[in-house]
Scaffold this active site. Structure first.
Site, PDB file in Angstrom:
ATOM      1  N   CYS A  17       0.820  -1.215   0.000  1.00 65.12           N
ATOM      2  CA  CYS A  17       0.000   0.000   0.000  1.00 65.12           C
ATOM      3  C   CYS A  17       0.852   1.263   0.000  1.00 65.12           C
ATOM      4  O   CYS A  17       1.554   1.521  -0.967  1.00 65.12           O
ATOM      5  CB  CYS A  17      -0.995  -0.020   1.156  1.00 65.12           C
ATOM      6  N   HIS A  27      -4.031  -5.026  -0.125  1.00 63.03           N
ATOM      7  CA  HIS A  27      -3.771  -5.482   1.246  1.00 63.03           C
ATOM      8  C   HIS A  27      -3.869  -6.996   1.367  1.00 63.03           C
ATOM      9  O   HIS A  27      -4.953  -7.515   1.608  1.00 63.03           O
ATOM     10  CB  HIS A  27      -4.754  -4.826   2.217  1.00 63.03           C
ATOM     11  N   GLU A  33      -3.043  -8.732   3.717  1.00 63.70           N
ATOM     12  CA  GLU A  33      -3.350  -9.123   5.103  1.00 63.70           C
ATOM     13  C   GLU A  33      -4.852  -9.131   5.376  1.00 63.70           C
ATOM     14  O   GLU A  33      -5.260  -9.543   6.456  1.00 63.70           O
ATOM     15  CB  GLU A  33      -2.648  -8.176   6.079  1.00 63.70           C
TER      16      GLU A  33
END
Lengths: 1034, 364
Positions: free
Chosen positions: B249, B339, B341
């Site tokens: 990001c 992202h 995650e």
């Protein structure tokens, strides 16, 4: 990978007749798929026995076979057409099972046909319970603890191991047919026995109970590069225990945290990979215990499904269309998102609204059946509503249902909630209104408190002002090109999204939820109306609330409003659209009920005006009109009280056909033979003091249906159909033949002329259906309906002339004279329509035909002659006539002479004849060897033992009046439970006998509609079929 | 209590005040994620932003400790169509609206969020604020205009740690993250894989970072304009030649800038959990979690001569064709815009952590 160029011709299997658990959603999916494959330049060969589908319109395939979805006929199609591939994932369980059989019996290999969309192994891993469980275990996923039983002994072992309650599901059946939840040992044994019988492989799965857990479904798609997207999550408001088809559901899911949801998403992806669906869509069902985060995989369907149709309508992501493209090689990112036109299909739709689906039940049609809800699907249709909030969607869905009768709110409502029923949410709303706490309701229903709290505030749903919002797949992140709208109530000042354009529009009102008496046939007509309106250069505006249908495909119209069909909702759309006219005559009773209100509001209605419909429905005025036209009606009277009815009866003459006014599908219509019967009927039906019609019942008359088009000056007869069953059986449940097989040309001429006069006298502009009774040489008019009828699609398929489209052109102002219509479009072939009845789904229902319609769907058989066409239709309807075995005959006294001929013919064909004593006596007098059987009361071995032993292959049992019902009821139930064809009319028995005789000559040849329509029967049927014609008594 | 949302171009949307009382201003953005409201509010990348939730119902399952993505709420406000304060959902430790109030974050519900999103979609993300109905709009507009523009804004130093902190077991790989606004999901993914992750303030000089001799560096997400973080770009350049550097990001934007690429402000950003991203090397598509208002300039799939040698723009966003991944070919350094995650969003790309760790391992 782009389009596969190694394939030229693709075989698509439809799902056959509408039955509970397999409905119009497969027409929606299949029609989308066919359209896509044709667009991609493939030749498409389609087999589907259901003539009321859009997908069987000849322009949706290169070759369309309206043939039974059975291995024999489909193998014949394969042999003739030599397709390169078979796409089996769009026709529900029927197509999947059939594809599996065609693989197993070597047909696919023999003709070099590749299964695309789902491989044989993938189908087996998803469908075979044992394999599925093993597959899930290997993928590290949990299924409910369960076991497979193939007999009662194994089942009892499971009972000992898991304890009660237990869920029993038969393998390879539709919508969980034959399954249930066992809460007691007695329940358990009964359900297991039923399930073993219902499963085609004699196998039931016994599951550890996850009753009360949350139930969730995810729609997953995968492409050949192993890219996977989850199109939609659906949460069942009803927790585990109510079949998802009977549950109220919401999309997107509302109660899971992001982590819980992502676990389901990961699982769904793992499931589609493990099962090995390489290209296409699947539906994965989960049970989630929100308190412990336990997740259990319930099942997966490696094909498009009812839920995928719902998900497509809920999100704007056309799953079937994309599944078809994936099956021919495309990857998700090579396919455009239809709605935005600029983003690819490799994404997951997001919703900025809520979608609620409600099931529609028809228990009122089946007195005596268990109306409790469980794992065995019982609903006959569904509605979907979209709202800016869950409350808006829920309230709109409730009013979309068109429930006929007020809900019974008597008794201890909380206690009633413990057993889920069709009216559970009405009870919940009542209880919430009375101030009962949500926790109390949750304790009895397991429904999440979030939903219950929303329901308590349901009255606030429509605060603000009505506006329209687009379904755009992306929560407004991108501009939408496809105009698919729903009404939303927002805080004023509202900002509108509708861009109406300058073209004139015509609004078509759909038919709402499928129900018995109003099914897919009307949706078919509405879709044709939309096509015609578009062809005329106007914008077609569709209004409907049924997610299963083709009409609610955003591709069908220029603007789709997914809205309830109430006057208020429709008028609001009229305000926005300002249509040139509204079409109310194609959607069945639902739009017709709105006609007067629309007219009163000054809305222009196209075609036949409401006045004509009133005239046709007002018995007095209509009879006078017929009198003026020189036409006859059966004697009748109208009564407003039981006394009036009883007084009027003798003047009309017995037997009587009695019914309340304004009914759909023959609701509450019965034949009574004497004053006692009438009094009993009046006690049961006339509680509300409604108007009652009494008609002389034309016993043993031949019933005839005519569909015609009138432009106000000319009348064109589209088709004359003769019913196989005699008058008294609802036309929707009767088999019918086109052209008529036993009416003389003089009578046909009389019928045509009568139809012409009636259509003109009523002021019809558009379609009209007239029903006649022919008694000897006399023609009686039974009723006329100046609107689309249930038989319009059948006639159109049989003749190749698209009645609904032509009618719509006439309604838009064209003249019949300018349409170049053939004088007699019937051709030489014979088409038979047969009804498909849901008795096997309703334990306790009597499998008897009568004046009240009970069928859910229909099939069509086409052949060179009546017996062959009838045999095809029977086979397609799931009652394949036997070629040998024992036929069991039991008929009422009036039918005894007729049954002798049937017995003689069947005996000559090699059948053993068994009969109850009275019937046996009559038959043996003819010198036919017959084995008499005990009635049930006469002790074993009796009739039922015979049926249950499997020795009987055909049952002909005619009940008339109220006599002989008890034994007959048991006989019919036993036959249906074992899947034995059970014929309840002499006429049906005769037709069956002729068909069996014809079947002796060989499997009837298959023929495509395109061949029939283009060249006529002489070319369509090859030489071997011609010998059949000679071999039978035509 | 009535409240309204006022945008800097004068557009006004009415609703009811929820959460904390008071006034809030920031950049008005929208996220299309359908779950994960608490994760979003605590994601540092939403600092100084008012989040419009396009999903209708927010708050249904309450809030819980497990869903915090950082140690505080970073978003400046929540804009919703429907909000509930469910306190008794399974797993709920507090009601959503109580939580907003307790965390001092104002919200507004009952807003026609779809019309708001359509406006932002065409006019772009812009400044705005939530105000009580009693405040006159002229005064409210003054407050909106007083809010600094997101362009040129350094928010990274506001949200990161001020002192070094470390997570995970010792003895394995040791990775240093420059904390521009890390999420707990990122920490968790490293720690679960046996990595010791050391967070350092993003202003820490390169020399100090290298002195600890870690196995590599990780560039994390964060708020604000990457163009305002030249000091970080300089740090990264200094790290790159010595150690492998990977990023997510904002980290991706900074690494790209370090290689000489430009960044620009997207009209209304990418925020949601459904963006398709294609890995141009494998052809595989991941459905990704996204949260960024700026993007890297360039043509996905192209090879370039960067300031740091040959490089490749490795991933593309299939929605708008923007750059979603970057890799240096001469040194071990790569990054993605999305992202992996999740938290909230799909787990499709969790494997990227294994890839990162594998590369750190190889270089170590």
């Amino acid at each position: 990978m782009p389009r596969r160029d190694d394939l030229q011709k693709i075989l698509v299997l439809g799902s056959g007749p509408i039955v509970i658990g397999q409905a119009a959603e497969f027409d929606y999916s299949g029609a989308q798929a066919c359209k896509v494959l044709l667009e991609e330049g493939y030749e498409v060969v389609l087999v589907n026995s259901n003539p009321a589908t859009i997908m069987t319109d000849p322009e949706f395939a290169t070759a369309t076979y309206v043939e039974p979805l059975l291995p024999g006929p489909v193998a014949q199609v394969i042999e003739r057409e030599r397709p390169d591939a078979l796409l089996p994932t769009l026709g529900g369980q029927t197509a999947l099972n059939l594809a599996k059989t065609l693989h197993e019996d070597g047909t696919l290999e023999r003709f070099g046909v590749e299964l695309i969309g789902a491989t044989y192994d993938a189908i087996c891993r998803a469908e075979d319970r044992e394999l599925f469980d093993a597959t899930m275990r290997e993928a590290g996923l949990r299924t409910a603890r369960n076991t497979i039983a193939t007999d009662l002994g194994q089942a009892r072992a499971a009972l000992d191991a898991f304890g009660l309650p237990l869920i029993v599901r038969p393998a390879f059946t539709l919508g969980g047919r034959g399954g249930g939840i066992a809460r007691s040992e007695a329940d358990f044994e009964r359900i297991v026995a039923g399930g073993l019988a219902a499963s085609p492989i004699g196998q039931v799965l016994i599951d550890e109970s996850v009753l009360g857990w949350g139930e969730f479904e995810l729609e997953v798609m995968r492409d050949s590069a192993d890219n996977v997207v989850v199109v939609c999550s659906i949460e069942n408001v009803d927790p585990m225990g109510v079949h998802t088809g009977d549950s109220v559901t919401v999309a997107p899911q509302q109660t899971l945290t992001d982590r819980q949801y992502q676990v389901l998403r990961d699982h769904a992806i793992a499931v589609i990979r493990a099962v090995g669906v390489e290209t296409g869509g699947s539906n994965v069902q989960f049970a989630v215990n929100p308190a412990t985060d336990d997740v259990v995989v319930i099942e997966m369907n490696p094909r498009v499904s009812r839920s995928s149709a719902l998900a497509s309508k809920a999100t704007g992501f056309p799953i079937a269309k994309i599944a078809a493209r994936l099956a021919v090689g495309y990857r998700l990112d090579e396919i455009d998102n239809d709605i935005t036109k600029r983003t690819p299909a490799s994404f997951e739709p997001v919703l900025d609204y809520a979608v609620v689906k409600w099931p529609r039940f028809a228990f009122e049609k089946f007195p005596g059946v268990d109306s409790g809800l469980s794992t065995h699907m019982k609903s006959v249709g569904e509605v979907m509503a979209i709202g800016r909030t869950f409350r808006q969607a829920f309230a709109k869905a409730m009013r979309s249902r068109e429930v006929d009768a007020p809900v019974d709110l008597s008794g201890d409502l909380l206690a009633r909630l413990e057993h889920p029923s069709a009216d559970r949410f009405d009870l919940i709303l009542e209880l919430l209104g009375r101030g009962v706490a949500e926790e109390e309701i949750r304790a009895r229903t397991g429904i999440d408190l979030w939903f219950l709290r929303q329901l308590r505030e349901l009255d606030d749903a429509f605060a603000g002002e009505r506006t329209y919002r687009a379904v755009d797949t992306c929560a407004a992140e991108f501009e939408a090109e496809t105009p698919y709208f729903y009404s939303a109530w927002e805080r004023p000042p509202v900002r509108t999204e509708i861009e109406r354009g300058d073209r004139p529009s015509v609004m078509i009102l759909g038919s709402g939820p499928n129900r018995i008496g109003q099914g897919i046939e009307f949706d078919y007509c509405c879709v044709h109306a939309a096509m015609t309106v578009r062809e005329s250069g106007r914008d077609a505006v569709m209004v409907n609330c049924n997610p299963e249908t083709v009409s609610t495909d955003y591709d069908t119209s220029d603007r789709l409003y997914f809205e309830p069909l109430t006057l208020e909702d429709v008028l609001a759309i009229v305000d926005v659209e300002q249509p040139e006219g509204v079409v109310v005559q194609f959607g069945g009773q639902t739009p017709l009920k709105l006609a007067a209100g629309l007219e009163a509001a000054g809305v222009p209605l196209l075609g036949t005006q409401p006045e004509a419909i009133d005239l046709a429905e007002d018995r007095g005025r209509f009879s006078r009109l017929l009198g003026e036209l020189g036409l006859r009606v059966p004697p009748y009277a109208t009564a407003h009280s039981a006394e009036e009815a009883l007084a009027a009866a003798p003047g009309i003459g017995w037997p009587l056909l009695v019914r309340p006014s304004y009914v759909l599908g023959g609701r509450a219509m019965e034949i009574v033979y004497d004053p006692e019967g009438l009094a009993d009927y009046l006690r049961r039906v006339n509680g509300s003091g409604r108007e009652i019609f009494l008609d002389r019942f034309l016993e043993n008359a031949i019933e005839v249906d005519v569909d015609a088009i009138c432009d106000g000056e000319d009348v064109w007869i589209g088709g004359v159909m003769q019913h196989v069953e005699e008058a008294g059986i609802h036309s929707g449940d009767s088999a019918c033949v086109l052209p008529p097989h036993s009416l003389g040309s003089e009578m046909l001429g009389e019928i045509r002329e009568a139809t012409r006069r009636i259509a003109l006298a009523l002021g019809t502009v558009g379609l009209i259906n007239v029903q006649y009774g022919v008694l000897g040489d006399d023609l009686y008019v039974i009723e006329a309906n100046p609107r689309a009828s249930r038989t319009v699609p059948f006639v159109s398929k049989a003749t190749g002339v698209p009645l609904a489209k032509l009618a719509c052109r006439v309604m838009l102002g064209e003249r019949l004279a300018s349409l170049n219509l053939p004088a007699d479009p019937c051709g030489d072939h014979v088409s038979v329509k047969e009804a498909v009845l849901p008795f096997d789904r309703f334990a306790g229902a009597d499998a008897l035909l009568g004046p009240e319609m009970r069928s859910t769907g229909e099939v069509m058989g086409v052949a060179a002659d009546f017996p062959a066409a009838f045999a095809k239709a029977q086979a397609a309807a799931g009652a394949r006539l036997p070629g040998s075995g024992a036929v069991f005959l039991t008929v009422t006294d009036t039918d005894k002479s007729a049954v002798m001929g049937i017995a003689a013919q069947l005996y000559d064909l090699g059948f053993r004849i068994v009969a109850t004593r009275g019937t046996a006596a009559a038959i043996s007098r003819m010198g036919i060897p017959v084995e008499p059987l005990n009635k049930i009361g006469e002790g074993s071995p009796h009739v039922l033992d015979w049926i249950e032993s499997g020795d009987v292959t055909l049952v002909i049992n005619t009940p008339t009046g109220t006599a002989a019902r008890t034994d007959g009821y048991e006989i019919r139930r036993a036959a249906i439970a074992r899947g034995i064809p059970c014929i309840t009319t002499i006429a049906g028995g005769m037709a069956a006998t002729r068909a069996i005789a014809a079947g002796r000559v060989g499997e009837p040849a298959v023929v495509s509609l395109q061949e029939l329509h283009a060249r006529g029967v002489a070319h369509a049927f090859p030489a071997n079929a011609a010998s059949q014609v000679q071999g039978t008594q035509r | 209590m009535s409240a309204y949302l006022l945008l800097e171009d004068g557009e006004r949307f009415d609703g009811e005040a929820v959460g904390a009382e008071g006034i809030t201003t920031g950049e008005v953005v929208f996220t299309t994620g359908m779950s994960g409201y608490q994760e979003s509010m605590t994601d540092p990348s939403f600092a100084r932003q008012l989040i419009t939730f396009t999903t209708v119902h927010v708050g249904n399952y309450g809030v819980s400790e497990a869903a915090w993505e950082s140690d505080r709420v970073h978003a400046a406000g929540a804009i919703m169509r429907e909000a509930v304060n469910t306190t008794d959902a399974p797993g709920a430790e507090q009601g959503w609206l109580d939580w907003l109030a307790a965390e001092g974050v104002p919200g507004i519900a009952g807003v026609d969020t779809r019309s708001l999103v359509r406006h932002i979609r065409s006019a772009g993300a812009m400044r705005g604020g939530i105000f009580p109905a009693r405040l006159n709009p002229a005064d409210a507009m003054d407050l909106v205009r007083a809010e600094p523009s997101m362009v040129g804004r350094d928010l990274a130093r506001e949200v990161g740690v001020t002192e070094p902190r470390a997570y995970g077991p010792e003895g394995g790989l040791r990775i240093v993250a420059l904390d521009t606004g890390i999420k707990r999901s990122i920490v968790r993914n490293f720690v679960e894989r046996g990595v010791r992750l050391e967070l350092h303030p993003c202003t820490t000089p390169a020399g100090e970072l290298l002195a600890g001799d870690p196995d590599g560096f990780f560039l994390v997400p964060g708020p604000g304009d990457p163009a305002a973080l030249d000091y970080l770009v300089d740090t990264i350049r200094a790290l790159l030649v010595r150690k492998p550097v990977f990023g997510i990001c904002l980290g991706h934007q900074l690494l790209s800038r370090a290689a000489g690429l430009d960044t620009f402000k997207l009209p209304f950003g990418h925020r949601g959990a459904n963006h398709p991203v294609k890995d141009l090397a494998t052809g595989r598509i991941a459905i990704t979690s996204q949260n960024h208002g700026f993007a890297v300039s360039g043509t996905p799939g192209s090879r370039i001569d960067s300031d740091l040698g040959a490089a490749e723009l490795t991933h593309v966003n299939l929605y708008d064709g923007t750059v979603e991944g970057f890799r240096l070919l001469d040194v071990p350094a790569a990054c993605v815009q999305y992202h992996p995650e999740a938290g909230p969003g799909p787990n499709d790309s969790l494997g990227l952590f294994d890839t990162f760790i594998g590369e750190f391992d190889r270089a170590a």
